[in-house]
Design a protein around this motif. Structure first.
Motif, mmCIF file in Angstrom:
data_model
loop_
_atom_site.group_PDB
_atom_site.id
_atom_site.type_symbol
_atom_site.label_atom_id
_atom_site.label_comp_id
_atom_site.label_asym_id
_atom_site.label_seq_id
_atom_site.Cartn_x
_atom_site.Cartn_y
_atom_site.Cartn_z
ATOM 1 N N THR A 139 0.836 -1.205 0.000
ATOM 2 C CA THR A 139 0.000 0.000 0.000
ATOM 3 C C THR A 139 0.863 1.245 0.000
ATOM 4 O O THR A 139 0.642 2.180 -0.777
ATOM 5 C CB THR A 139 -0.956 -0.008 1.207
ATOM 6 N N VAL A 140 1.869 1.276 0.880
ATOM 7 C CA VAL A 140 2.760 2.443 0.927
ATOM 8 C C VAL A 140 3.565 2.531 -0.372
ATOM 9 O O VAL A 140 3.744 3.617 -0.922
ATOM 10 C CB VAL A 140 3.677 2.398 2.163
ATOM 11 N N ARG A 141 4.012 1.402 -0.872
ATOM 12 C CA ARG A 141 4.764 1.396 -2.137
ATOM 13 C C ARG A 141 3.916 1.979 -3.266
ATOM 14 O O ARG A 141 4.389 2.818 -4.047
ATOM 15 C CB ARG A 141 5.196 -0.042 -2.468
ATOM 16 N N ARG A 142 2.662 1.541 -3.372
ATOM 17 C CA ARG A 142 1.785 2.065 -4.433
ATOM 18 C C ARG A 142 1.528 3.561 -4.244
ATOM 19 O O ARG A 142 1.484 4.320 -5.215
ATOM 20 C CB ARG A 142 0.472 1.286 -4.455
ATOM 21 N N PHE A 143 1.346 3.987 -3.006
ATOM 22 C CA PHE A 143 1.106 5.402 -2.732
ATOM 23 C C PHE A 143 2.311 6.241 -3.173
ATOM 24 O O PHE A 143 2.164 7.258 -3.850
ATOM 25 C CB PHE A 143 0.825 5.622 -1.248
#
Length: 173
Positions: A139-143
């Motif tokens: 999730t953080v990577r995609r953000f």
């Protein structure tokens, strides 16, 4: 449409994953340098042992210390594909922060600061990264990847007072 044409349409798309990438020899080749780099990023981010272990899928303390000791001695280790995927996500986050922020300390401050974005729910991104799940990491990577592409991020302090140029101010020579 014939059965043969239907079958051909079903099989178009991305090629199947080459499973040889998960063979022990490939994982052994990648594991030590990946873990050494992960430990350096973890030190930069100020992560404690518990947080590091959570990111890595919560290996036992003895396994974590053994891995860390062996890679610092430049010995070979072979990590599971899950651990390598988690480390890869950390690499992507770290790289993205390097693109978004002019220095590493600003990127670390962003990770530690609570955010009102729906994805983070008022929590710092680091709390998702260290929640022990691949989903939190992804999730953080995609953000961060989306922010690199211009989505989601509010203007920085340097950009807050910026006023867009008017068409009359743009001159082509």
């Amino acid at each position: 449409m014939t059965r043969q044409n239907t079958d051909a349409k079903l099989h178009t798309g991305p090629a199947p994953l080459d499973v040889s990438r998960f063979e022990p020899a490939n994982r052994r080749r990648l594991s030590a340098p990946a873990l050494r780099t992960f430990l350096a990023i973890a030190a930069l981010w100020g992560l404690n042992e518990e947080q590091q272990r959570l990111i890595l899928g919560y290996p036992s303390r003895s396994a974590f210390y053994n891995w860390s000791k062996r890679v610092r001695e430049h010995a070979d280790i072979t990590l599971d594909a899950d651990v390598l995927m988690r480390i890869s996500a950390v690499f992507g986050i770290h790289q993205g922060l390097g693109v978004l922020f002019s220095n590493e300390h600003e990127g670390v401050a962003w990770l530690r600061r609570p955010h009102d974005t729906v994805v983070f729910g008022g929590q710092p991104p680091l709390s998702l990264i260290t929640n022990g799940t691949q989903d939190g990491l992804r999730t953080v990577r995609r953000f961060v990847d989306a922010a690199r592409g211009g989505l989601y991020m509010p203007p920085s302090a340097d950009e807050a007072d910026f006023e867009p140029y008017a068409d009359s101010e743009i001159i082509f020579q």
